[in-house]
Scaffold this active site. Sequence first.
Site, short mmCIF file in Angstrom:
data_model
loop_
_atom_site.label_atom_id
_atom_site.label_comp_id
_atom_site.label_asym_id
_atom_site.label_seq_id
_atom_site.Cartn_x
_atom_site.Cartn_y
_atom_site.Cartn_z
N SER A 316 0.87 -1.18 0.00
CA SER A 316 0.00 0.00 0.00
C SER A 316 0.90 1.22 0.00
CB SER A 316 -0.88 0.02 1.25
OG SER A 316 -0.10 0.33 2.41
N ASP A 317 0.35 2.39 -0.36
CA ASP A 317 1.09 3.61 -0.05
C ASP A 317 0.86 3.88 1.43
OD1 ASP A 317 2.64 5.87 -0.22
OD2 ASP A 317 1.65 6.64 -2.02
N LEU A 318 1.63 4.78 1.98
CA LEU A 318 1.60 5.02 3.42
C LEU A 318 0.18 5.35 3.89
CD1 LEU A 318 3.21 5.20 6.04
CD2 LEU A 318 3.70 7.59 5.47
N SER A 320 -2.58 4.22 3.10
CA SER A 320 -3.65 4.29 2.09
C SER A 320 -4.77 3.30 2.37
CB SER A 320 -3.09 4.08 0.69
OG SER A 320 -2.62 2.76 0.49
#
Length: 781
Positions: A316-318, A320
């Site tokens: 995931s992005d941070l 997200s």
Amino acid sequence: MNTKLVITGAFLIAMTGQTFCQKPVYKQAGAPIEYRVKDLIGRMTVEEKVAQLCCPLGWEMYTKTGKNTVEVSALYKEKMKDAPVGSFWAVLRADPWTQKTLETGLNPELAAKALNALQKYAVEETRLGIPVLFAEECPHGHMAIGATVFPTALSAASTWDESLMQQMGEAIALEARLQGANIGYGPVLDVAREPRWSRMEETFGEDPVLTSVMGVALMKGMQGDVQNDGKHLYSTLKHFAAYGVPESGHNGSRANSGMRQLFSEYLPPFKKAVEAGAGTIMTSYNSIDGVPCTSNKFLLTEVLRNQWGFKGFVYSDLISIEGIVGMRAAKDNKEAAAKALRAGLDMDLGGDAFGRNLKQAYEEGLITMDDLDRAVSNVLRLKFQMGLFENPYVSPEQAGKHIRSREHKELARRVAREGVVLLKNDGVLPLDKHLKRIAVIGPNADMMYNQLGDYTAPQDRKEIVTVLDGVRAAVSKTTQVVYVKGCAVRDTTESDIPAAVAAAQRADAVILVVGGSSARDFKTKYISTGAATVSEDIKVLPDMDCGEGFDRSSLRLLGDQEKLINAVAATGKPLVVIYIAGRAMNMNLAADKARALLAAWYPGEQGGAGIADILFGDYNPAGRLPVSIPRSEGQLPVFYSQGTQRDYVEEKGTPLYAFGYGLSYTKFVYSALEMRKGTDVETLQTVSCTVTNTGDRDGEEVVQLYICDEVASVSQPPILLKAFRRIFLKKGESRKVTFLLKKDDLAIYDDEMNYVVEPGDFKVMVGAASDDIRLKGKFRL
């Protein structure tokens, strides 16, 4: 005979004997990786599986105990106690967000010692001894103290030099791997068509083919042929998907894209990188057609794995995953975590959404053991492939010796000068090195952080070459170089335009450096994702107008910069304007007032030297624009494949400077266009032409091939880049350049979304820019 079956059979026989009874299969280096993965998963508790899918923030995991000593922190021991974490992000990151400075952070040798200590604890002090994957930010160099800072991607893209990108990727990977990193975040493969967006600097521009070629080359340089050689690491492609076209230019906003545009324009760079063996990929914060990308099963499972055959794992992005709740697509983090895992996400960057919720989600039947095992297998597989169970440590001595080496500095300088785009020149350039007096003026002439871009660690001033430094080093000993800042990027309280004018009046030539900055400072506030927040609640405005979180509503120069251009131009002295910035900006005033205009983007630590190489003729510029330069915000979006646009009431419909454009100190002539049917199954058409350097200087030309599918089952763009080649020609030299058009170059998604090559007529356009076509032809399939 099937060798693989023989080896596997021999392994199974050996397992029943005494050879392999001494230690678990997963610790046996000679065992097939899939057997090792399966064996290890069979030994893990639910809690241990969940922890392997977590990637918390890492810079608090070590404690600096002395000038040259470091140890694991109490927090790290706590996180590794019962259910050891699978990955940590940015242990070595240093910037105002992490509060790590040159004093409190780690030099390369100490950084290697720190990651060795963390790895040793994981291997020797936890129940199963599973090594950790250390993921570090590597978009234009390792974001750690002492590492080489290369030009940002927008600058690198302006080189249009595929082999140079691979070299840059190799250097970035080596520096990160020598310090103990296993995964490097980058490259960013977002096709960027929204310059108001704060992260355009991280991309390779507006075109999917240029992004694919340059991005894949960088990734291949980072990964190499194998990842267990101590020189390479796994690349993380960012951000999946359509992140570079946010609504209204706001970072993370939804992408308005139809399915055909998504597959034709925004996904191809990722597809090419996956086909080339990308190890990991990261989801994006945005949604597409209402579905958050972090929980988009169609993208993460059906497309990425089933259609493209991706074998790595997905971050995931941070936070997200938590963002899914913010989009009102899940009622709480538990539901969001379950949806993301089921969709095909493997690892939670941030860690809390998975770490706090997946076990309960499993117990409640929201996810299955198969869901968990799939994700854990994907993570463990890369650890085995990298050889971390056998060789988990690095050499601190080698880190201290090879990071920011002379070779890497020279490479950074080469990328910087190849990426400078000469937009205007009435003959004033190159400048004479023996001029009596040169005035160097402007907010970006001698501010080292302003030329480095976002995702940059604190720097030792002596390692950075600003434009002022570069000019002083390039001119003769008799030339006087006078520097006046004139104004800041945004702040107006300390401007001194009269001093700048006075310096210009006394000079024989003026170099004025304007633009923007992504330089973070310790006064800026940050949200939980690490993006900066815009705040006017300070007495002196920071220079930062770009970088993650700093979206713009205007593309004009901020502060007193336009006043500075007008005032200096009014002196009548030869004026060279250089833009150092992270996005395509409004350059109308400079284009009108300056005798020469250059776009240098963020040219990295050696940027000043690379720019000076061009200013004084030691290097003949050949950079080409990877994005269109708009005349105003009202044109947006403006990108070359739209073709010729109608004029507005107020202004022309064309961009100020077109995609692919860039000048040289010499001239090139194109001739002898030839087209032939392909000679193999994959090659459908061969296109060639002759390019001649007719000027009086050696130089490089970027030959660009565009096509148009004249009639298709669905609407087609009037012009599309399909191939390019950067070539060097001595003055008077000619060279034949040949391009091979393959099925992928001519295929489209038809009216039923089938990916096919349709028969028909294709227009061929070869030239020096998207608006400077020199040769035209046509072929029929």
